[in-house]
Design an enzyme around this catalytic site. Structure first.
Site, PDB file in Angstrom:
ATOM      1  CB  CYS A  39      -0.966  -0.019   1.169  1.00  0.00           C
ATOM      2  SG  CYS A  39      -0.241  -0.661   2.693  1.00  0.00           S
ATOM      3  CG  HIS A 102      -0.890   3.985   4.123  1.00  0.00           C
ATOM      4  ND1 HIS A 102      -0.954   2.746   3.546  1.00  0.00           N
ATOM      5  CD2 HIS A 102      -0.764   3.764   5.443  1.00  0.00           C
ATOM      6  CE1 HIS A 102      -0.897   1.827   4.482  1.00  0.00           C
ATOM      7  NE2 HIS A 102      -0.786   2.409   5.636  1.00  0.00           N
ATOM      8  CG  ASP A 249      -3.328   0.001  -2.515  1.00  0.00           C
ATOM      9  OD1 ASP A 249      -4.047  -0.997  -2.726  1.00  0.00           O
ATOM     10  OD2 ASP A 249      -3.099   0.441  -1.373  1.00  0.00           O
ATOM     11  CG  ASN A 250      -1.788  -3.834  -2.297  1.00  0.00           C
ATOM     12  OD1 ASN A 250      -1.402  -3.028  -1.466  1.00  0.00           O
ATOM     13  ND2 ASN A 250      -2.903  -4.537  -2.127  1.00  0.00           N
TER      14      ASN A 250
END
Lengths: 483, 483
Positions: A39, A102, A249-250
């Site tokens: 992330c 994040h 994001d992943n």
């Protein structure tokens, strides 16, 4: 969320009618990647247009380890990095982030210090609940100050999976868009919701509605929300002036399967790994009147391209004083061009693999350690490709493992080292890698030092809410990244 | 062909624009099954509407073994079976089979003795080339007589993969449709082409055009052909009077991967197995003006339903003197109804598994033997689910392995035997299974006896072509079915 979580990408329950419609009205990307299988680095890459190895979102504490920004992280996005909203501001854009930031939670890393004008959301993952003694619950911010904490003021019921966070984020988005439209201001909205990250949640209206369990409920709520956002743009008459891009994001965290884990389709492994399942993402571009409906692109894309593409849309140039890894996708999106560019698969400080055309060469392979695996931590459940999904970190730098992703998207059949196909492809790839390595200047690693004292004990605004907690003694140490 | 081979089902290269368009103009079935993970029994089930265990397309030589109709097979479709074309004839239909028959090649099994009016194609798989001494090359028939043999008169270049068979089959289909339209005759066309079966081939125009290699070339040629057939129907003005259904007879043969094997998406294993990858099929119904465009059905369907549904379309009743397993899908197709019905997964004479709703219970698990596996024969390459993809035949009849296919389409996470979910689901499933077993009257097994003397040495018409071969002595023996 993983590549295989959308009906348009072959999820067998096909429960994403809004995203599927977004694809049928726009452009579906089949070969779109994140810059990292985790992330924080992925989001840092998206907002800077640069690989995490350049923008500092990696660790040198150990070789090839995934690192992110838990509460104890000392680092964050460096001031020297230029973020997309900082640049868009120069073109008169109002920028808002909704959801998970994040990129560091200490004061100097606050999103409003890095180009955003508004924020509603949290600095870290919604892990918890914590006891506020050993670990504080994650704060939720509105702009500069916290307005509460997860589990305390923003409930997430870990037993039932109920939480109305996505609904709150949706309303924030609709309100922001309405305000911008009313003020005739151009805007950039980064709708970075928490869902479908574990602990997975959905609001009451969606709980139990999916064939796929709680994870599917969360996907359905996201799908529904995106449908509402797109319809809102249309209702306000600004859909033809608004470029919308959906991605993740992943890859899906297979370790959370089956109840809390999604699908990477037929790709190998998931989040945390540099196999396709960890880094190939669902991706849809939507811009009625500009992108012809129902198009499919085979362009190799990356979240970093959203940086460069957004600048291009705003009539801005990317910074020229640094290496930008993202490319302008507009020729691919608007004219159907195919731009030749590599995809690099990093894990921490190591380039694990590279994709050039349909070939992918692994220079290092690793799922996770035998030690972790023996404890049941499995990033590739039910999948085991001998010599590929290795539990010891295997170096292949002299003779990379080569796959043809067209014939073998599941990375199961390495090409023979002796074949002329191997030789021809590796010649091309080696040049790309050499060029990449020679010009690589790594940034200062941000994810090396952890300290309990930097946790969200007393975020700005806590005093107004009576939610300030007592800081422990500072005790900086090397963060431990197990995989 | 497997579930995952079509763009509409998430194939990452998305190279099937015509089938994808067929789906967007018609109805996509997500839960459509074959009646057997192997060709002959599946095709016998399609044409009789009955499970292979009833129509005789199974073996009792050994327990739970896949059997089919190689050249040496003595059995075939019994006269007592009523085939779809036999019944359609009563409603004035002209019936044609193009491609692989596979229901027996001895004179009494000839398709024109079982309701078809025309045939162009072969009785067996296009394996070869044979030496015409130990094994004869497979004949190609036009109606009653052979017109040549594969590799001799109908070339398949095993080195380059070039063969124009699909083009020949396509032209046969277009011609037949034109003739029927000209004569105003209702027709049933069973377009049962060989491709994508190994040895995989494509015609020159398609060779090397797919990102997926030779297998993808074959898929592209099929996709193109189906586009041409649908356009032909439209051009002739009969598309609104013609019901078209696309599906496959078993999952992709992963054993032929990567060069000659397709994709079962994220489903477990492939052809030969009773996991989802072996039996869940791509399926599309198309009938402009009747089926609303772009519909998706979650109806549990089976190739056997095409028997009953076709009869229904022709205004006929299925036979009432025998058990018919296929159901009429028209309520699902035309009114979007969901009909509750189980799916049975057979391997030879054994019911291996059953699906009821979203639950699938395995009563037996087996991929193949350790002996075969150790020789490199792998029906689940890169996949290994402990206790599920077993290499010894495992009996679970007292405590079936239960999966929830919505949360876990890959059959990786058996439900806990102690859970109330297990108890509730198994209660329902047990009733279904008991009812099925109590009323089951197996047919006479047709796939037990093999004899070299019955091979295609001297098919009808061979004398005109000078292609009659000398028969060896008759030496009937039990066929050996290794898996």
């Amino acid at each position: 969320m993983g590549w295989g979580d959308l009906g348009a990408f072959g999820e067998p329950s096909k429960e994403t009618p809004n995203l599927d419609q977004m694809a049928s009205e726009g452009m579906l990307f089949l070969n779109f990647y994140t810059a990292n299988p985790l992330c924080s680095p992925s989001r840092a890459a998206l907002l800077t247009g640069r690989l995490p190895i350049r923008n500092g979102f990696y660790t040198t504490n150990a070789h090839a380890r995934n690192a992110y920004t838990p509460q104890s992280i000392v680092g964050g996005i460096p001031d020297s990095e230029l973020l997309l909203p900082e640049l868009l501001k120069k073109a008169g854009y109002t920028n808002k982030i909704i959801g998970k930031w994040h990129l560091g939670h200490r004061p100097q890393f606050h999103p409003l210090k890095h180009g955003f004008d508004e924020w509603f959301g949290s600095p870290n993952c919604h892990f918890g609940p914590y006891d506020n003694k050993a670990v504080p619950n994650i704060p939720v911010y509105r702009d500069w100050e916290m307005v509460g904490r997860y589990y305390e003021d923003f409930n997430i019921d870990l037993k039932t999976g109920e939480a109305n966070l996505t609904q709150i984020y949706l309303q924030e988005a609709l309100d922001f868009i309405s305000r911008q439209q009313a003020s005739q201001q151009p805007f950039f909205l980064y709708w970075a919701i928490d869902a479908t990250h574990a602990p997975v949640y959905a609001s009451k209206h969606f709980l139990g509605t999916s064939q796929r369990g709680l994870y599917g409920d969360a996907v359905r709520e996201i799908d529904d929300s995106i449908g509402k956002i797109l319809k809102h743009l249309q209702k306000l008459g600004i859909s033809e002036n608004t470029f919308v891009f959906f991605t993740s994001d992943n890859g899906a965290a297979l370790i959370s399967a089956p109840k809390q884990g999604g699908s990477n389709g037929r790709f190998l492994c998931g989040k945390q790994t540099t196999f396709e399942g960890g880094m190939r993402e669902p991706a849809i571009a939507w811009w009625p009147g500009h992108i012809p409906a129902g198009k499919v692109s085979h362009q190799l894309g990356n979240v970093m391209d959203l940086f460069t593409t957004s600048l291009s849309l705003a009539g801005l140039q990317p910074p020229s004083d640094r290496q930008i890894d993202g490319i302008d996708l507009l020729p691919a999106i608007l004219q159907g061009q195919l731009i030749d560019r590599p995809i690099f698969y990093y894990r921490g400080n190591e380039m694990m693999a590279v994709r050039v055309g349909l070939y992918k060469a692994h220079y290092w392979t690793w799922s996770n350690s035998w030690e972790e695996y023996s404890k049941g931590i499995d990033f590739c459940p039910g999948q085991n490709v001998s010599g590929v999904t290795t539990h010891t970190k295997e170096e292949h730098t002299t003779l990379p493992l080569l796959f043809h992703l067209g014939r073998d998207p599941g990375e199961k059949y390495p090409l023979s080292f002796a074949s002329s196909e191997y030789e021809g492809a590796m010649e091309r790839i080696s040049n790309v890698v050499q060029q990449h390595k020679v010009t690589m200047v790594p940034g200062e690693p941000q994810l090396n030092v952890c300290d309990k004292a930097v946790m969200n004990w007393s975020p700005p605004g806590c005093e107004k809410l009576g939610k300030c907690l007592k800081l422990p003694e500072s005790e900086p140490k090397k963060c431990i990244w197990p995989h």
